[in-house]
Design an enzyme around this catalytic site. Sequence first.
Site, PDB file in Angstrom:
ATOM      1  N   ARG A  30      -2.631  -3.758 -19.155  1.00  0.00           N
ATOM      2  CA  ARG A  30      -1.269  -4.029 -18.701  1.00  0.00           C
ATOM      3  C   ARG A  30      -0.674  -5.323 -19.264  1.00  0.00           C
ATOM      4  NH1 ARG A  30      -1.111  -2.521 -12.465  1.00  0.00           N
ATOM      5  NH2 ARG A  30      -1.395  -0.381 -13.137  1.00  0.00           N
ATOM      6  N   ARG A  49      -6.106  -7.641 -13.688  1.00  0.00           N
ATOM      7  CA  ARG A  49      -6.659  -6.513 -12.917  1.00  0.00           C
ATOM      8  C   ARG A  49      -6.570  -5.210 -13.700  1.00  0.00           C
ATOM      9  NH1 ARG A  49      -4.228  -2.587  -9.335  1.00  0.00           N
ATOM     10  NH2 ARG A  49      -2.217  -3.561  -9.749  1.00  0.00           N
ATOM     11  N   THR A  59       0.822  -1.218   0.000  1.00  0.00           N
ATOM     12  CA  THR A  59       0.000   0.000   0.000  1.00  0.00           C
ATOM     13  C   THR A  59       0.850   1.260   0.000  1.00  0.00           C
ATOM     14  OG1 THR A  59      -1.715  -1.187   1.232  1.00  0.00           O
ATOM     15  CG2 THR A  59      -1.790   1.222   1.319  1.00  0.00           C
ATOM     16  N   GLY A 118      -3.026   5.587  -8.142  1.00  0.00           N
ATOM     17  CA  GLY A 118      -4.203   6.036  -7.423  1.00  0.00           C
ATOM     18  C   GLY A 118      -5.279   4.988  -7.269  1.00  0.00           C
ATOM     19  N   HIS A 131       4.240  -7.626 -10.235  1.00  0.00           N
ATOM     20  CA  HIS A 131       3.632  -6.463  -9.571  1.00  0.00           C
ATOM     21  C   HIS A 131       2.460  -6.821  -8.667  1.00  0.00           C
ATOM     22  CE1 HIS A 131       2.448  -2.288  -9.129  1.00  0.00           C
ATOM     23  NE2 HIS A 131       1.265  -2.519  -9.672  1.00  0.00           N
TER      24      HIS A 131
HETATM   25  P1  FAD Z   1      -0.254  -4.700   1.744  1.00  0.00           P
HETATM   26  O1  FAD Z   1      -0.464  -3.247   1.599  1.00  0.00           O
HETATM   27  O2  FAD Z   1       0.850  -5.306   1.033  1.00  0.00           O
HETATM   28  O3  FAD Z   1      -0.143  -5.034   3.295  1.00  0.00           O
HETATM   29  C1  FAD Z   1       0.211  -6.310   3.742  1.00  0.00           C
HETATM   30  C2  FAD Z   1       0.597  -6.227   5.198  1.00  0.00           C
HETATM   31  O4  FAD Z   1       0.721  -7.535   5.743  1.00  0.00           O
HETATM   32  C3  FAD Z   1       1.937  -5.545   5.453  1.00  0.00           C
HETATM   33  O5  FAD Z   1       1.788  -4.739   6.582  1.00  0.00           O
HETATM   34  C4  FAD Z   1       2.866  -6.706   5.742  1.00  0.00           C
HETATM   35  O6  FAD Z   1       3.987  -6.380   6.505  1.00  0.00           O
HETATM   36  C5  FAD Z   1       1.935  -7.628   6.490  1.00  0.00           C
HETATM   37  N1  FAD Z   1       2.312  -9.045   6.522  1.00  0.00           N
HETATM   38  C6  FAD Z   1       2.615  -9.858   5.491  1.00  0.00           C
HETATM   39  N2  FAD Z   1       2.868 -11.107   5.934  1.00  0.00           N
HETATM   40  C7  FAD Z   1       2.707 -11.081   7.281  1.00  0.00           C
HETATM   41  C8  FAD Z   1       2.831 -12.048   8.310  1.00  0.00           C
HETATM   42  N3  FAD Z   1       3.186 -13.327   8.085  1.00  0.00           N
HETATM   43  N4  FAD Z   1       2.602 -11.664   9.593  1.00  0.00           N
HETATM   44  C9  FAD Z   1       2.265 -10.379   9.879  1.00  0.00           C
HETATM   45  N5  FAD Z   1       2.149  -9.416   8.950  1.00  0.00           N
HETATM   46  C10 FAD Z   1       2.352  -9.768   7.662  1.00  0.00           C
HETATM   47  N6  FAD Z   1      -2.900  -0.522  -6.621  1.00  0.00           N
HETATM   48  C11 FAD Z   1      -3.788   0.439  -6.981  1.00  0.00           C
HETATM   49  O7  FAD Z   1      -4.987   0.217  -6.920  1.00  0.00           O
HETATM   50  N7  FAD Z   1      -3.337   1.652  -7.376  1.00  0.00           N
HETATM   51  C12 FAD Z   1      -2.018   1.967  -7.462  1.00  0.00           C
HETATM   52  O8  FAD Z   1      -1.660   3.075  -7.807  1.00  0.00           O
HETATM   53  C13 FAD Z   1      -1.077   0.966  -7.128  1.00  0.00           C
HETATM   54  N8  FAD Z   1       0.250   1.199  -7.220  1.00  0.00           N
HETATM   55  C14 FAD Z   1       1.137   0.257  -6.786  1.00  0.00           C
HETATM   56  C15 FAD Z   1       2.488   0.538  -6.793  1.00  0.00           C
HETATM   57  C16 FAD Z   1       3.401  -0.360  -6.279  1.00  0.00           C
HETATM   58  C17 FAD Z   1       4.871  -0.052  -6.303  1.00  0.00           C
HETATM   59  C18 FAD Z   1       2.937  -1.590  -5.758  1.00  0.00           C
HETATM   60  C19 FAD Z   1       3.895  -2.582  -5.191  1.00  0.00           C
HETATM   61  C20 FAD Z   1       1.586  -1.887  -5.779  1.00  0.00           C
HETATM   62  C21 FAD Z   1       0.676  -0.978  -6.280  1.00  0.00           C
HETATM   63  N9  FAD Z   1      -0.690  -1.245  -6.295  1.00  0.00           N
HETATM   64  C22 FAD Z   1      -1.572  -0.279  -6.674  1.00  0.00           C
HETATM   65  C23 FAD Z   1      -1.209  -2.476  -5.692  1.00  0.00           C
HETATM   66  C24 FAD Z   1      -1.692  -2.163  -4.266  1.00  0.00           C
HETATM   67  O9  FAD Z   1      -0.794  -1.267  -3.666  1.00  0.00           O
HETATM   68  C25 FAD Z   1      -1.784  -3.399  -3.411  1.00  0.00           C
HETATM   69  O10 FAD Z   1      -2.445  -4.419  -4.095  1.00  0.00           O
HETATM   70  C26 FAD Z   1      -2.554  -3.101  -2.125  1.00  0.00           C
HETATM   71  O11 FAD Z   1      -1.921  -2.033  -1.468  1.00  0.00           O
HETATM   72  C27 FAD Z   1      -2.610  -4.335  -1.244  1.00  0.00           C
HETATM   73  O12 FAD Z   1      -3.045  -3.965   0.026  1.00  0.00           O
HETATM   74  P2  FAD Z   1      -3.100  -5.062   1.175  1.00  0.00           P
HETATM   75  O13 FAD Z   1      -3.590  -4.368   2.395  1.00  0.00           O
HETATM   76  O14 FAD Z   1      -3.814  -6.247   0.698  1.00  0.00           O
HETATM   77  O15 FAD Z   1      -1.582  -5.534   1.349  1.00  0.00           O
HETATM   78  C1  SIN Z   2       0.702   2.397 -11.288  1.00  0.00           C
HETATM   79  O1  SIN Z   2       0.759   3.504 -10.751  1.00  0.00           O
HETATM   80  O2  SIN Z   2       1.049   2.177 -12.454  1.00  0.00           O
HETATM   81  C2  SIN Z   2       0.213   1.257 -10.493  1.00  0.00           C
HETATM   82  C3  SIN Z   2      -1.237   1.212 -10.563  1.00  0.00           C
HETATM   83  C4  SIN Z   2      -1.760  -0.142 -10.151  1.00  0.00           C
HETATM   84  O3  SIN Z   2      -1.006  -1.069  -9.899  1.00  0.00           O
HETATM   85  O4  SIN Z   2      -2.971  -0.262 -10.119  1.00  0.00           O
END
Ligand code: FAD
Ligand code: SIN
Length: 521
Positions: A274, A369, A40, A46, A334
């Site tokens: 993508r 996605r 995240t 965005g 990604h």
């Molecule tokens: P995360 O945000 O990855 O959180 C996972 C959490 O779990 C972390 O705190 C981690 O430390 C914890 N964790 C993992 N394993 C364990 C464990 N065994 N024990 C305890 N804690 C653990 N998506 C969009 O929609 N728009 C964007 O612009 C976009 N840009 C992106 C850019 C980048 C560089 C990346 C990498 C991803 C992007 N994405 C984007 C995808 C999006 O960010 C993620 O899919 C989303 O944030 C996932 O959220 P989440 O809460 O599921 O996981």
């Molecule tokens: C990006 O900013 O290109 C990432 C957007 C996404 O993974 O949804």
Amino acid sequence: METDFLVIGSGIAGLAFAVESAAYGKVTIITKKGRSEANTNYAQGGIAAAIDSNDSIEYHIKDTLNTGAGLCNEKAVRIMVTEAPSIIKRLCELGVDFTKAKNGKLDLGMEGGHSMRRIVHTKDATGAQIENSLLHNTSSEGITLLEDWIAIDLILKDGKCIGVWALDEKNNKIFSIFSKIILIATGGAGSVYLHTTNPSIATGDGISMGYRAGATIANMEFVQFHPTTFYGKKIGERALLLSEAIRGEGGILKTSKGNTFMEKYDARKELACRDIVARAIHFELKNTDTDYVLLDVTHLGEKFVNKFPNIYNSCLSLGLDPLKEPIPVVPAAHYLCGGILTDLDGKTNIPNLYVAGESACTGVHGANRLASNSLLESIVFGFRAAKSAIGEIKKIHLENSTSTSIKNNLNSSICDNNIISEYLSDIRFIMWEKVGIVRNTKDLEDALSKISQYKIEIDALYEKHAISYALVELRNVVNTALLITKCAIMRKESRGLHYVLDYLAKDDILYNRDTVISNNS
Ligand code: FAD
Ligand code: SIN
């Protein structure tokens, strides 16, 4: 330790769930590194929402379904997309400061696969802005957040999930945490691949824990490779992402000789979905025997700096001024579309166990996605899971089962870090080479055989040595790699992100369905 709602992971999905359920019981979050170290926090482009007067919920749904290549669960998509405008409002109330246009309305970005400008953002650091705002709300709600606690395995009793085993890394102690409701929100698995945009936390822990406990897993073959990451230099272990929004503002892809090529692959050129852009780059590199293509933004001038200040500065720190020369780019792993199968409220097949965010397979992404639908999915289904859990919790009796135990051998010898690193490098290399953007059956079978053997060896290491952070992750990496490879072998067609040279056609007769896998099958 006991709690009412146990949240594993402090990204957008876990924090949304925690904030929503805080008024209804004791909420405890465990997270395996610092509180904001999550995918995240690195999100750039965005969060998608149809809020422009020319846009509509139906257009956003259509774009999502088209991108998903026939595998989306339309009901889930409709829920997500319909809730998006109110989610943006709620995020603003929670303190998120989205970028505004000159007319005072929210500025809307453009990304691949979208037919309209609908990406709400905070310049190019949307994820950090959302993460910080949610963390702020978490602390003002008095929620307990334990950093450097890594969940190891779920605790089950009579088929129900009653808690989790976790390692408190700072004190090197293993604890059982019992809870009425358990939410897996551990994010994705980019770190299973050699090149990834993901931070090192993304090792598929929650999916592996769920799998070991008997949760149903789906669609692991659909790994999304982002087309544009900085070539040749990394920030730590991460590839620097060059947001798709850059192409939305006019960034152009060129071969290393300076020729455009996207027109050969799709009429939408740089703004195709993508999977199409990543494959186009893959083929250009292969056909021209070069290591990178170029993302040219030199013509954008100050607009680039204003819209993408963090990306601009990151490029400078890697020794390249994007206003003076095109950026060398390559694709990198990604996002994981698959995960633990849930219903529309985040419920799994295991009672009391919920999943939200990238660890979940809600059905909204299908085979691919749509850009910026992930933050949206995570928060919509994080909130929905919380609402469902709040309703359920009154009926659940807290189990504090002293009869459960874990291989608690902290006094055994520590596994040599070099051995762990070697396994990790090998697995990541195999996944990159053989289970990547363009696949073939022979490579997939080869990967299956090697990774299956590694799994046997790593499980033996795990049994023999003291439980450590690194060993827990390695065990999950090999398991996640195996799930991705097995699902990839099961789908004998090409669809969305899964592209197999031996089966180039989409097969709607046999494969218009999820790939489902479980420990019990
Ligand atoms: P995360 O945000 O990855 O959180 C996972 C959490 O779990 C972390 O705190 C981690 O430390 C914890 N964790 C993992 N394993 C364990 C464990 N065994 N024990 C305890 N804690 C653990 N998506 C969009 O929609 N728009 C964007 O612009 C976009 N840009 C992106 C850019 C980048 C560089 C990346 C990498 C991803 C992007 N994405 C984007 C995808 C999006 O960010 C993620 O899919 C989303 O944030 C996932 O959220 P989440 O809460 O599921 O996981
Ligand atoms: C990006 O900013 O290109 C990432 C957007 C996404 O993974 O949804």
